[in-house]
Design a protein around this motif. Structure first.
Motif, PDB file in Angstrom:
ATOM      1  N   ARG A 158       3.065  12.158  15.230  1.00  0.00           N
ATOM      2  CA  ARG A 158       2.635  11.111  16.152  1.00  0.00           C
ATOM      3  C   ARG A 158       2.943   9.769  15.503  1.00  0.00           C
ATOM      4  NH1 ARG A 158      -0.907  11.589  20.329  1.00  0.00           N
ATOM      5  NH2 ARG A 158      -0.105   9.493  20.584  1.00  0.00           N
ATOM      6  N   LEU A 159       4.231   9.427  15.443  1.00  0.00           N
ATOM      7  CA  LEU A 159       4.626   8.180  14.811  1.00  0.00           C
ATOM      8  C   LEU A 159       4.084   6.969  15.560  1.00  0.00           C
ATOM      9  CD1 LEU A 159       8.281   9.025  13.766  1.00  0.00           C
ATOM     10  CD2 LEU A 159       6.193   9.148  12.402  1.00  0.00           C
ATOM     11  N   ASP A 160       3.929   7.108  16.881  1.00  0.00           N
ATOM     12  CA  ASP A 160       3.379   5.991  17.647  1.00  0.00           C
ATOM     13  C   ASP A 160       1.940   5.698  17.212  1.00  0.00           C
ATOM     14  OD1 ASP A 160       2.603   8.468  18.742  1.00  0.00           O
ATOM     15  OD2 ASP A 160       2.319   7.621  20.738  1.00  0.00           O
ATOM     16  N   LYS A 161       1.162   6.730  16.958  1.00  0.00           N
ATOM     17  CA  LYS A 161      -0.221   6.532  16.495  1.00  0.00           C
ATOM     18  C   LYS A 161      -0.235   5.931  15.096  1.00  0.00           C
ATOM     19  CE  LYS A 161      -4.753   8.558  16.050  1.00  0.00           C
ATOM     20  NZ  LYS A 161      -5.284   7.306  15.641  1.00  0.00           N
ATOM     21  N   GLN A 162       0.631   6.414  14.207  1.00  0.00           N
ATOM     22  CA  GLN A 162       0.694   5.869  12.855  1.00  0.00           C
ATOM     23  C   GLN A 162       1.092   4.398  12.898  1.00  0.00           C
ATOM     24  OE1 GLN A 162       3.364   8.385  10.710  1.00  0.00           O
ATOM     25  NE2 GLN A 162       1.931  10.076  10.615  1.00  0.00           N
ATOM     26  N   LEU A 163       2.053   4.070  13.739  1.00  0.00           N
ATOM     27  CA  LEU A 163       2.473   2.672  13.866  1.00  0.00           C
ATOM     28  C   LEU A 163       1.319   1.828  14.385  1.00  0.00           C
ATOM     29  CD1 LEU A 163       4.526   0.381  13.857  1.00  0.00           C
ATOM     30  CD2 LEU A 163       5.193   1.066  16.151  1.00  0.00           C
ATOM     31  N   PHE A 164       0.641   2.307  15.410  1.00  0.00           N
ATOM     32  CA  PHE A 164      -0.466   1.555  15.991  1.00  0.00           C
ATOM     33  C   PHE A 164      -1.569   1.310  14.963  1.00  0.00           C
ATOM     34  CE2 PHE A 164      -4.556   1.329  18.206  1.00  0.00           C
ATOM     35  CZ  PHE A 164      -4.308   0.246  19.033  1.00  0.00           C
ATOM     36  N   ASP A 165      -1.875   2.331  14.168  1.00  0.00           N
ATOM     37  CA  ASP A 165      -2.962   2.218  13.182  1.00  0.00           C
ATOM     38  C   ASP A 165      -2.644   1.224  12.067  1.00  0.00           C
ATOM     39  OD1 ASP A 165      -4.397   4.058  14.618  1.00  0.00           O
ATOM     40  OD2 ASP A 165      -3.989   5.737  13.261  1.00  0.00           O
ATOM     41  N   HIS A 166      -1.352   1.023  11.777  1.00  0.00           N
ATOM     42  CA  HIS A 166      -0.969   0.191  10.631  1.00  0.00           C
ATOM     43  C   HIS A 166       0.008  -0.925  11.010  1.00  0.00           C
ATOM     44  CE1 HIS A 166      -2.853   3.058   7.915  1.00  0.00           C
ATOM     45  NE2 HIS A 166      -2.292   4.009   8.632  1.00  0.00           N
ATOM     46  N   LYS A 167       0.127  -1.223  12.280  1.00  0.00           N
ATOM     47  CA  LYS A 167       1.134  -2.175  12.752  1.00  0.00           C
ATOM     48  C   LYS A 167       1.019  -3.549  12.094  1.00  0.00           C
ATOM     49  CE  LYS A 167       3.310  -4.032  16.856  1.00  0.00           C
ATOM     50  NZ  LYS A 167       3.373  -4.002  18.304  1.00  0.00           N
ATOM     51  N   ASP A 168      -0.176  -4.087  11.980  1.00  0.00           N
ATOM     52  CA  ASP A 168      -0.350  -5.418  11.378  1.00  0.00           C
ATOM     53  C   ASP A 168       0.143  -5.433   9.932  1.00  0.00           C
ATOM     54  OD1 ASP A 168      -1.412  -6.425  13.712  1.00  0.00           O
ATOM     55  OD2 ASP A 168      -3.482  -6.091  13.091  1.00  0.00           O
ATOM     56  N   GLU A 169      -0.183  -4.384   9.190  1.00  0.00           N
ATOM     57  CA  GLU A 169       0.260  -4.296   7.793  1.00  0.00           C
ATOM     58  C   GLU A 169       1.786  -4.212   7.725  1.00  0.00           C
ATOM     59  OE1 GLU A 169      -0.112  -1.200   4.040  1.00  0.00           O
ATOM     60  OE2 GLU A 169      -1.275  -0.842   5.851  1.00  0.00           O
ATOM     61  N   TYR A 170       2.395  -3.374   8.571  1.00  0.00           N
ATOM     62  CA  TYR A 170       3.856  -3.228   8.575  1.00  0.00           C
ATOM     63  C   TYR A 170       4.532  -4.545   8.939  1.00  0.00           C
ATOM     64  CZ  TYR A 170       3.010   1.850   8.652  1.00  0.00           C
ATOM     65  OH  TYR A 170       2.606   3.123   8.375  1.00  0.00           O
ATOM     66  N   MET A 171       4.017  -5.210   9.947  1.00  0.00           N
ATOM     67  CA  MET A 171       4.646  -6.457  10.394  1.00  0.00           C
ATOM     68  C   MET A 171       4.526  -7.540   9.330  1.00  0.00           C
ATOM     69  SD  MET A 171       6.094  -5.568  13.066  1.00  0.00           S
ATOM     70  CE  MET A 171       6.757  -7.147  13.500  1.00  0.00           C
ATOM     71  N   HIS A 172       3.429  -7.555   8.611  1.00  0.00           N
ATOM     72  CA  HIS A 172       3.253  -8.530   7.531  1.00  0.00           C
ATOM     73  C   HIS A 172       4.329  -8.328   6.457  1.00  0.00           C
ATOM     74  CE1 HIS A 172       1.261 -11.212   4.736  1.00  0.00           C
ATOM     75  NE2 HIS A 172       1.278 -10.255   3.826  1.00  0.00           N
ATOM     76  N   VAL A 173       4.574  -7.081   6.095  1.00  0.00           N
ATOM     77  CA  VAL A 173       5.594  -6.792   5.082  1.00  0.00           C
ATOM     78  C   VAL A 173       6.985  -7.126   5.609  1.00  0.00           C
ATOM     79  CG1 VAL A 173       6.667  -4.963   3.700  1.00  0.00           C
ATOM     80  CG2 VAL A 173       4.188  -5.030   3.956  1.00  0.00           C
TER      81      VAL A 173
END
Length: 56
Positions: free
Chosen positions: A7-22
């Motif tokens: 469920r990559l969409d769920k993983q992205l949703f859960d950590h999206k802010d952190e990923y976008m910051h990086v």
């Protein structure tokens, strides 16, 4: 029964802010290859995989 393996969409949703910051930090630095973020990733990847050495 339908089993959801990745469920990559769920993983992205859960950590999206952190990923976008990086992503923003890398884009702002202009260092897409061999920059400090790549070194940090390679160090963490080697530690996670119990590697004695890493490629530089």
């Amino acid at each position: 029964m339908k089993v959801s393996h990745n469920r990559l969409d769920k993983q992205l949703f859960d950590h999206k802010d952190e990923y976008m910051h990086v992503v923003e930090r890398v884009l702002d630095s202009g260092l897409f290859i061999l920059g400090p973020e790549v070194n940090k990733f390679e160090d963490n990847f080697a530690k996670h995989n119990n590697a004695k050495y890493r490629l530089d």
